[in-house]
Design an enzyme around this catalytic site. Structure first.
Site, PDB file in Angstrom:
ATOM      1  CB  CYS A  20      39.291  32.288   4.981  1.00 43.91           C
ATOM      2  SG  CYS A  20      41.232  32.599   6.105  1.00 43.91           S
TER       3      CYS A  20
ATOM      4  CG  HIS B   8      37.941  37.461   4.894  1.00 41.41           C
ATOM      5  ND1 HIS B   8      37.637  36.721   5.564  1.00 41.41           N
ATOM      6  CD2 HIS B   8      40.054  36.906   5.128  1.00 41.41           C
ATOM      7  CE1 HIS B   8      38.703  35.929   6.723  1.00 41.41           C
ATOM      8  NE2 HIS B   8      39.646  36.245   5.731  1.00 41.41           N
TER       9      HIS B   8
ATOM     10  CD  GLU C 137      34.354  37.747   5.416  1.00 39.65           C
ATOM     11  OE1 GLU C 137      34.211  37.324   4.380  1.00 39.65           O
ATOM     12  OE2 GLU C 137      35.163  37.338   6.484  1.00 39.65           O
TER      13      GLU C 137
END
Lengths: 243, 205
Positions: free
Chosen positions: B79, B187, B189
Site C-alpha cells: 500500500c 492489500h 493480507e
C-alpha cells in the site's frame, strides 16, 4: 454480516452480530464463501462488551483475510483505536456520531477517512423523507437522513452504512428510494442494508439504488441462498462482482 | 524469517497473521539493527506519505531499508510502502520518498461528468492486469481481484518495473517488481485467497 461491494465492481457485505465472538470460524467460512467484506454489529454495547469487541477483532484477523468493520456502542476515539489496533479495517459509529458529530472528524484525522464508517438507521416518514433513529432504532431524532449523510461526509466519514428500519428484518427488499437519495447526496460509498430477501433486492440496491455494496444477513445465515449464488446471478445480470 | 518493519502508524497485525496462517515465521521490528540484518523484509503502510517518511527517518530505518534492497534481500512494500519507494509524493504538500525507484506519486483522477460515480479513496475490489510474468504474481490469472484502499498512485519513470495494473477512472500501477524489490498498491493480507497466494509467492522467493 457479509457485504458485496462494487467500487467499480459491487460487493456483498456480510453482517454478523458480535456474538460471533465465540464462533469466529464463521468469519473464515464467509471469507471462503466469497463475501467481500464482513460487518460485525455489536448490539448490546457495554464497557465489558467493548473489550470483547476488540477481542473479536483480534480473532477475526487470525482467520479471515478480507476487510471487516466493527461497530456498535463505540463512543470515543480511544475505543475506536483499540478495535482498529486489534485488526479491524474500519469501525462504524452511529448514535455517538449523531450525538457528538466531532467524533467523526476526530476519528478521520486520527485514523484516516477510509476507517470511519457512519452508520445511519433511517425510518420512512413520508414519500421522499426519512428520519434518523438512534439506539438501534428506538430513539427518533427529527434529523433528515439524507441531510445527516451529507453532513457526515463533510465531517470526514469515509463510508455510509445505511439501514432502512422499515426494511430491516422483513426480507421484503431494501428501501431503494432511500438508498438512491443518500447515494445521490454523497460522494462516499453507500452500503445498502435492511431488507434483503432475494437476489432481485440486491440487484435493485446496486443498480437503481446506486449503492456501492449490499449488506446481507438473514438470507445467507439461514441458507436461503449462498453468497456464490447471489454473485453468479448478479454477474449474469451484468453487475461486476468478484467471483 | 520474514521481518515486518513497523513504520509507526500502521496496523501490522493483519499482515503478520496472514504470513503465520501460511506457515511462515515473522518478527515485527522498529529496530534499525534488526532491519539491517533481515533476510526478507515486508514494509506495510497505511496513512499519509509525509508522516510515514518522518517516522522512518526518526526511527533511523531509511538507511537499513535501502541497504537491504541494494543487497538483494527480497523486499515487499504494501500500500503506502509502494509509494514510499519513489522519489516524491504530492500528498498534503510535496514530500521526498525513499527514492529506490524513480518516479512520483500523484492523486487518483477525480470524478468527471462522464464518470460521476468515481469515488476517492478507491476502496474496494478491483481486477489486476499483468503485463508480464513476475515472481510475485506467479500462478494467478489475469483479472484476479484484490482489495484496494488508496487515494494516490505511483507513476514510475521506467514502465518496465510495472508488474500489475488496475483501473479506477484511468489505468494505474497496482504493483512493481524489479529483481528483489516488489511492492503492491493493494492489500494482499485483505484479498482473500488471491492475496494469500501473493504473500506465499513472496515468502517462497
Amino acid at each position: 454480516m457479509p457485504a458485496t461491494r462494487s467500487s467499480a465492481p459491487r460487493s456483498t457485505t456480510m453482517q454478523a452480530p458480535t456474538n460471533w465472538c465465540f464462533s469466529t470460524s464463521r468469519a473464515a467460512f464467509y471469507d471462503h464463501a466469497g463475501a467481500d467484506e464482513l460487518v460485525f454489529l455489536d448490539i448490546t454495547a457495554s464497557h465489558e462488551r467493548r473489550e470483547m469487541v476488540a477481542e473479536l477483532a483480534a480473532r477475526v484477523t487470525e482467520e479471515a483475510f478480507i476487510p471487516f468493520t466493527v461497530g456498535g456502542g463505540l463512543k470515543t476515539t480511544v475505543e475506536m483505536g483499540a478495535v482498529l489496533a486489534a485488526g479491524a479495517d474500519k469501525i462504524f459509529i452511529n448514535t455517538a456520531a449523531h450525538q457528538t458529530p466531532e467524533l467523526i472528524a476526530e476519528g478521520a484525522a486520527r485514523f484516516g477517512v477510509q476507517c470511519i464508517v457512519v452508520a445511519i438507521d433511517a425510518k420512512r416518514r413520508g414519500d421522499n423523507s426519512w428520519e434518523v433513529f438512534l439506539h438501534g432504532g428506538r430513539t427518533p431524532t427529527g434529523t433528515d437522513a439524507v441531510e445527516w449523510a451529507a453532513r457526515a461526509e463533510e465531517l470526514g466519514a469515509g463510508e455510509i452504512l445505511l439501514t432502512s428500519m422499515d426494511g430491516d428484518g422483513t426480507q421484503a427488499g431494501y428501501d431503494i428510494a432511500l438508498t438512491r437519495a443518500v447515494a445521490g447526496a454523497v460522494k462516499i460509498p453507500v452500503i445498502a442494508s435492511g431488507g434483503a430477501g432475494n437476489v432481485d433486492h440486491i440487484y435493485d440496491a446496486l443498480t437503481q439504488g446506486r449503492a456501492e455494496a449490499a449488506l446481507v444477513a438473514s438470507i445467507v445465515h439461514y441458507g436461503t441462498c449462498t453468497i456464490r449464488q447471489i454473485k453468479e446471478e448478479l454477474r449474469a445480470r451484468g453487475v461486476e462482482v468478484r467471483l | 524469517m520474514i521481518t515486518i518493519v513497523d513504520c509507526g502508524i500502521n496496523n501490522l497485525r493483519s499482515v503478520e497473521k496472514a504470513f503465520e496462517h501460511l506457515g511462515h515465521a515473522t518478527q515485527v521490528t522498529r529496530d534499525p539493527g534488526v532491519a539491517a540484518r533481515a533476510d526478507k523484509i515486508v514494509l506495510p503502510g497505511v496513512g499519509a506519505f509525509g508522516a510515514a517518511m518522518k517516522n522512518l527517518r526518526d526511527a533511523e530505518l531509511v538507511e537499513p531499508l535501502l541497504d537491504r534492497i541494494a543487497a538483494g534481500a527480497p523486499f515487499l512494500g504494501i500500500c503506502l510502502a509502494l509509494q514510499l519507494l519513489f522519489d516524491w509524493s504530492e500528498e498534503l504538500g510535496l514530500h521526498a520518498g525513499l527514492g529506490a525507484l524513480s518516479g512520483k506519486v500523484v492523486r487518483l483522477p477525480d470524478a468527471t461528468p462522464q464518470n460521476p460515480d468515481l469515488k476517492i479513496p478507491h476502496m474496494g475490489w478491483s481486477p489486476l492486469h499483468f503485463p508480464r510474468p513476475t515472481r510475485l504474481f506467479a500462478g494467478l490469472d489475469d483479472g484476479a481481484m484484490v482489495y484496494f484502499v488508496h487515494s494516490y498512485h505511483v507513476q514510475p519513470d521506467d514502465g518496465e518495473v510495472v508488474a500489475a495494473s488496475s483501473t479506477h477512472g484511468a489505468e494505474f500501477v497496482a504493483a512493481i517488481e524489479r529483481d528483489n524489490l516488489m511492492a503492491v498498491q493493494f492489500h494482499p493480507e485483505k484479498s482473500s485467497s488471491v492475496g494469500l497466494q501473493i504473500l506465499q509467492n513472496f515468502a517462497r522467493i
